[in-house]
Design a protein around this motif. Structure first.
Motif, PDB file in Angstrom:
ATOM      1  N   SER A  67       0.820  -1.220   0.000  1.00 29.32           N
ATOM      2  CA  SER A  67       0.000   0.000   0.000  1.00 29.32           C
ATOM      3  C   SER A  67       0.851   1.265   0.000  1.00 29.32           C
ATOM      4  O   SER A  67       0.315   2.378  -0.018  1.00 29.32           O
ATOM      5  CB  SER A  67      -0.925   0.003   1.223  1.00 29.32           C
ATOM      6  OG  SER A  67      -0.197  -0.282   2.410  1.00 29.32           O
TER       7      SER A  67
ATOM      8  N   HIS B 191       0.300   3.885  -2.792  1.00 26.82           N
ATOM      9  CA  HIS B 191      -0.964   4.602  -2.592  1.00 26.82           C
ATOM     10  C   HIS B 191      -0.793   5.695  -1.543  1.00 26.82           C
ATOM     11  O   HIS B 191      -1.217   6.838  -1.746  1.00 26.82           O
ATOM     12  CB  HIS B 191      -2.054   3.627  -2.149  1.00 26.82           C
ATOM     13  CG  HIS B 191      -3.332   4.296  -1.750  1.00 26.82           C
ATOM     14  ND1 HIS B 191      -4.355   4.550  -2.649  1.00 26.82           N
ATOM     15  CD2 HIS B 191      -3.754   4.799  -0.552  1.00 26.82           C
ATOM     16  CE1 HIS B 191      -5.349   5.164  -2.024  1.00 26.82           C
ATOM     17  NE2 HIS B 191      -5.007   5.324  -0.753  1.00 26.82           N
TER      18      HIS B 191
ATOM     19  N   ASP C 248      -4.746   3.179  -5.162  1.00 27.63           N
ATOM     20  CA  ASP C 248      -5.048   1.749  -5.066  1.00 27.63           C
ATOM     21  C   ASP C 248      -6.508   1.573  -4.641  1.00 27.63           C
ATOM     22  O   ASP C 248      -6.887   1.986  -3.539  1.00 27.63           O
ATOM     23  CB  ASP C 248      -4.128   1.106  -4.029  1.00 27.63           C
ATOM     24  CG  ASP C 248      -4.148  -0.409  -4.081  1.00 27.63           C
ATOM     25  OD1 ASP C 248      -5.212  -0.980  -4.376  1.00 27.63           O
ATOM     26  OD2 ASP C 248      -3.104  -1.025  -3.811  1.00 27.63           O
TER      27      ASP C 248
END
Length: 210
Positions: free
Chosen positions: A108, A111, A118
């Motif tokens: 992640s 993002h 994402d």
């Protein structure tokens, strides 16, 4: 559909907000907030039922993919949420796979720093509190994520997730213990404890791949 696509479908179906993740070669980590007591378990079960047959067929194999039941712990979000998020995004660096978290595409991190939005990730309120604009939040997160956790912090997180103990202050643990909603100390022999997600905002979930 790949693993992340199936995880996204399961998270939507069972109303689990996923705030952070990393896919490693032999395990995954998730940072998530279920909307009810059973949401997290149902999401993980659904992913297993739908992804494992696909994986086995694609790679001409048989049997289970995951080694045992997933493990989860309740965390004190105010104190540990951002630390857990950075810990997850730093996994490839700690494993020696990359020199920076931004070099790894299956987490992640991209993002959180604004490089690649994402659809799997739901930003937590504490992430939004990092700044008034997207640029401020992304810059603040990048600065945090580039700072390696201390050995004490990393051990705290590993112990909590591996043993299923709540991660938080003594006051936080005492509150959970009083509510009977979390195992604060080593469990007695018997059935595994089921965490009540409403007692904290986030749950860190590691799973191990065979």
């Amino acid at each position: 559909m790949n693993f992340l696509g199936r995880l996204r479908d399961a998270a939507r179906q069972f109303k689990v907000a996923i705030h952070g993740y990393v896919l490693m070669t032999n395990h995954i980590h998730l940072l998530a907030t279920p909307s009810d007591v059973e949401g997290l378990a149902r999401m993980m079960q659904w992913v297993g039922r739908h992804y494992v047959p696909y994986f086995n067929q694609k790679y001409a194999r048989e049997g289970t993919l995951w080694q045992g039941r997933y493990r989860a712990t309740v965390i004190d979000s105010e104190r540990y949420f951002m630390l857990c998020s950075c810990y997850i995004d730093q996994n490839p660096v700690r494993a020696g796979i990359t020199s920076t978290p931004g070099e790894y595409p299956w987490s992640s991190y991209l993002h959180h720093v604004g490089v690649k939005p994402d659809p799997l990730v739901t930003d937590h309120a504490l992430y939004w509190a990092l700044g008034n604009t997207p640029f401020d939040r992304e810059a603040a997160y990048k600065e945090m994520a580039e700072q390696a956790l201390t050995s004490t912090e990393a051990k705290q997180l590993m112990d909590a997730t591996n043993k299923g103990w709540p991660l938080g202050s003594e006051m936080f643990k005492a509150k959970l213990e009083k509510q009977g909603s979390a195992r604060v100390r080593p469990a007695r022999r018997g059935r595994p404890f089921k965490a009540r997600p409403e007692s904290a905002e986030a749950v860190a979930v590691p799973a191990t791949k065979k």
